[in-house]
Design a protein around this motif. Structure first.
Motif, short mmCIF file in Angstrom:
data_model
loop_
_atom_site.label_atom_id
_atom_site.label_comp_id
_atom_site.label_asym_id
_atom_site.label_seq_id
_atom_site.Cartn_x
_atom_site.Cartn_y
_atom_site.Cartn_z
N CYS A 155 48.77 33.62 -48.66
CA CYS A 155 49.79 33.10 -47.76
C CYS A 155 50.76 32.23 -48.54
O CYS A 155 50.43 31.74 -49.62
N ALA A 156 51.95 32.07 -47.99
CA ALA A 156 52.99 31.27 -48.65
C ALA A 156 53.63 30.35 -47.63
O ALA A 156 53.62 30.63 -46.43
N PHE A 157 54.18 29.25 -48.12
CA PHE A 157 54.90 28.29 -47.28
C PHE A 157 56.33 28.18 -47.78
O PHE A 157 56.58 28.10 -48.99
N VAL A 158 57.27 28.18 -46.85
CA VAL A 158 58.69 28.02 -47.18
C VAL A 158 59.17 26.73 -46.52
O VAL A 158 59.04 26.56 -45.31
N HIS A 159 59.71 25.82 -47.34
CA HIS A 159 60.09 24.49 -46.86
C HIS A 159 61.59 24.25 -46.80
O HIS A 159 62.02 23.16 -46.44
N ILE A 160 62.38 25.25 -47.16
CA ILE A 160 63.83 25.01 -47.29
C ILE A 160 64.63 26.08 -46.54
O ILE A 160 64.09 27.11 -46.14
N ASP A 161 65.89 25.79 -46.35
CA ASP A 161 66.84 26.78 -45.83
C ASP A 161 67.07 27.80 -46.94
O ASP A 161 67.78 27.54 -47.91
N TYR A 162 66.44 28.96 -46.82
CA TYR A 162 66.42 29.92 -47.93
C TYR A 162 67.81 30.42 -48.28
O TYR A 162 68.12 30.67 -49.45
N LEU A 194 64.48 34.87 -42.48
CA LEU A 194 64.55 36.25 -41.98
C LEU A 194 65.95 36.83 -42.07
O LEU A 194 66.12 38.06 -42.03
N ALA A 195 66.97 35.99 -42.21
CA ALA A 195 68.31 36.50 -42.47
C ALA A 195 68.36 37.19 -43.83
O ALA A 195 69.15 38.12 -44.05
N VAL A 196 67.50 36.76 -44.76
CA VAL A 196 67.43 37.36 -46.08
C VAL A 196 66.37 38.46 -46.11
O VAL A 196 66.54 39.51 -46.74
N TYR A 197 65.25 38.23 -45.38
CA TYR A 197 64.13 39.17 -45.39
C TYR A 197 63.74 39.56 -43.96
O TYR A 197 62.66 39.22 -43.48
N PRO A 198 64.58 40.30 -43.26
CA PRO A 198 64.26 40.67 -41.87
C PRO A 198 63.01 41.52 -41.76
O PRO A 198 62.35 41.53 -40.72
N GLY A 202 57.26 40.14 -38.90
CA GLY A 202 55.94 40.24 -38.32
C GLY A 202 54.91 39.29 -38.91
O GLY A 202 53.90 39.00 -38.26
N LYS A 203 55.14 38.81 -40.11
CA LYS A 203 54.18 37.90 -40.73
C LYS A 203 54.76 36.51 -41.00
O LYS A 203 54.17 35.70 -41.71
N ALA A 204 55.91 36.23 -40.42
CA ALA A 204 56.57 34.93 -40.60
C ALA A 204 56.24 34.03 -39.42
O ALA A 204 56.74 34.23 -38.32
N GLY A 205 55.38 33.04 -39.65
CA GLY A 205 54.98 32.11 -38.60
C GLY A 205 55.50 30.71 -38.84
O GLY A 205 56.19 30.44 -39.84
N ILE A 206 55.19 29.80 -37.93
CA ILE A 206 55.62 28.40 -38.02
C ILE A 206 54.41 27.53 -38.32
O ILE A 206 53.36 27.66 -37.69
N PHE A 207 54.55 26.64 -39.29
CA PHE A 207 53.52 25.66 -39.64
C PHE A 207 54.24 24.34 -39.89
O PHE A 207 54.80 24.11 -40.95
N HIS A 208 54.25 23.47 -38.88
CA HIS A 208 54.96 22.21 -39.01
C HIS A 208 54.25 21.30 -40.02
O HIS A 208 53.02 21.33 -40.15
N ASN A 209 55.04 20.49 -40.73
CA ASN A 209 54.45 19.53 -41.67
C ASN A 209 53.42 18.66 -40.97
O ASN A 209 53.66 18.17 -39.86
N LEU A 210 52.29 18.46 -41.63
CA LEU A 210 51.28 17.56 -41.10
C LEU A 210 51.67 16.13 -41.44
O LEU A 210 51.98 15.82 -42.60
N VAL A 211 51.68 15.27 -40.44
CA VAL A 211 52.09 13.88 -40.63
C VAL A 211 51.01 12.96 -40.06
O VAL A 211 50.64 13.09 -38.89
N ASP A 212 50.52 12.06 -40.88
CA ASP A 212 49.51 11.09 -40.45
C ASP A 212 50.23 9.88 -39.87
O ASP A 212 50.51 8.90 -40.57
N GLN A 213 50.54 9.91 -38.58
CA GLN A 213 51.34 8.84 -37.98
C GLN A 213 50.60 7.51 -38.00
O GLN A 213 51.22 6.46 -38.26
N GLU A 214 49.32 7.52 -37.73
CA GLU A 214 48.58 6.26 -37.75
C GLU A 214 48.52 5.68 -39.16
O GLU A 214 48.62 4.47 -39.35
N GLY A 215 48.35 6.55 -40.15
CA GLY A 215 48.34 6.08 -41.53
C GLY A 215 49.68 5.49 -41.94
O GLY A 215 49.74 4.47 -42.65
N ILE A 216 50.78 6.10 -41.49
CA ILE A 216 52.11 5.58 -41.79
C ILE A 216 52.28 4.19 -41.17
O ILE A 216 52.78 3.26 -41.82
#
Length: 401
Positions: A155-162, A194-198, A202-216
């Motif tokens: 699996c891979a993660f994309v963090h930027i506006d490709y 997906l504008a670059v790789y339409p 089918g395998k492009a999902g969403i994984f929001h950044n994990l943030v430890d709010q209590e730790g912050i």
């Protein structure tokens, strides 16, 4: 024996993607997993935060920042070694030349994009097979996992506006075909990928950044923060000193604020390759005491807590952890209305969005400096945001089933 998971990342510098990966690793402390990390550059100051149960697979590691003098020397050595390691020197040269020409025509040279493939091809080779291989970043990490790692699933993660970041299909060489899942950190990041790789919808999902709010919140109460005794309003930005972060616009906005008579000071936490150019611009505008580059710090959270306003006026984003940190600590946010930022802020409800011009940024800041009641209300609304993230971890672990 636990499931064998390999994470791969480009560097371990002090930045949002590295922080997000460490947060995920911190939630995988279980005998059910044998976790390894391979850092393509073998370098970065955040390595000290690696959990003890994660096995670092680099035979040697340089804990200097890639932005420090020592780190830059180490980076040059790594690039040179990668050129000669594993052969294929002619192919490496041809790849660089082929992808250099479009950059020259666009007038935007991005050295890191040219070198990621060579660094991947010159990286360490593992003989073992993993149950799951994770490319945490686009570029070298994705190329390496796709081409050089044996794994039952990838699996891979994309963090930027490709589209805006400068990657192309020619650079990637169909690397994304090798992944079972591609996770995006926001809906907008998915849209632009997906504008670059339409074909990979089918395998492009969403994984929001994990943030430890209590730790912050807990760390924001530790010793630290501003030490200059300034009595005016404090503006804060946290982020690397790069073109993407548009500090050139911020400096001009600060000049407008000072010319209008506002008693405010702008502080920046972060390092990057633009420092020298920004220092010249600050001096040319006479803002040496008004726009301060404080460098990277180990604990930025006391600064957030002590600031009056958080500013994130960038050219583009994936999903900003810095905005989430500011919101967690109840800071009103002024951000540019660009990809990534607009997904994190409800304009007028928990922050302000504005055009990325010196005038628009200055006007938005001025409106909140003048209206303390509104600034406090926006900050309180931001502080009520709950980044609930149980589903993300379940989605990730499902790859091991």
């Amino acid at each position: 024996m636990g499931k064998k998971i390999l994470f791969v990342i480009n560097t371990m510098g002090r930045a949002g993607a590295e922080t997000a990966m460490l947060e995920l690793l911190g939630r995988l402390d279980s005998p059910a997993y044998e976790i390894s990390l391979y850092v393509i550059m073998g370098q970065g100051e955040m390595i000290h935060k690696l959990p003890p149960y994660v096995r670092l697979r680099n035979p040697g590691f340089d804990a200097h920042s890639v932005l420090s003098r020592e780190g830059k020397r180490g980076m040059i050595r790594t690039v040179c070694r990668a050129f000669f390691k594993n052969g294929g020197q002619i192919g490496k040269i041809c790849y660089i030349v082929k992808n250099l020409m479009p950059m020259v025509r666009r007038g935007k040279l991005q050295t890191d994009k040219l070198l990621w493939r060579m660094l991947s091809d010159g990286g360490l080779r593992f003989q073992e097979e993993f149950d799951l291989a994770v490319a945490w970043l686009e570029g070298a990490s994705a190329y390496y996992v796709a081409d050089h790692v044996k794994a039952a699933r990838k699996c891979a993660f994309v963090h930027i506006d490709y589209e805006s970041a400068g990657y192309t299909r020619e650079m990637d060489r169909d690397c994304w075909d090798s992944f079972d899942r591609i996770f995006m950190v926001s809906d907008e990041v998915r849209e632009h990928f997906l504008a670059v790789y339409p074909e990979h919808a089918g395998k492009a999902g969403i994984f929001h950044n994990l943030v430890d709010q209590e730790g912050i919140r807990r760390r924001s109460r530790e010793a630290g923060g501003f030490s200059d005794g300034y009595g005016g309003k404090r503006l804060l930005t946290v982020g690397r000193l790069t073109y993407q972060k548009a500090y050139d616009i911020a400096i001009e906005a600060m000049k407008l604020l000072k010319d209008r008579g506002y008693r405010a000071r702008w502080y920046v936490l972060g390092e990057g390759d633009q420092r020298r150019a920004l220092e010249k611009k600050i001096a040319a505008m006479g803002l040496q005491e008004d726009f301060l580059l404080l460098g990277a710090v180990e604990n930025p959270y006391p600064y957030y807590a002590q600031a009056d306003l958080y500013i994130h006026a960038t050219r583009f984003e994936g999903k900003s952890i810095a905005i989430q940190e500011a919101q967690t600590l109840g800071r009103a946010v002024v951000a540019s209305d660009c990809n990534g930022n607009r997904e994190q802020i409800e304009d007028g409800a928990d922050g302000l969005l504005c055009a990325l011009t010196p005038e628009a940024v200055a006007d938005s800041i001025a409106s909140l400096l003048e209206d303390e009641e509104k600034r406090i209300a926006l900050g309180q609304a931001a502080g009520r945001r709950d980044f609930a993230q149980g589903q993300e971890l379940e989605t990730f672990l499902a790859l091991l089933d």
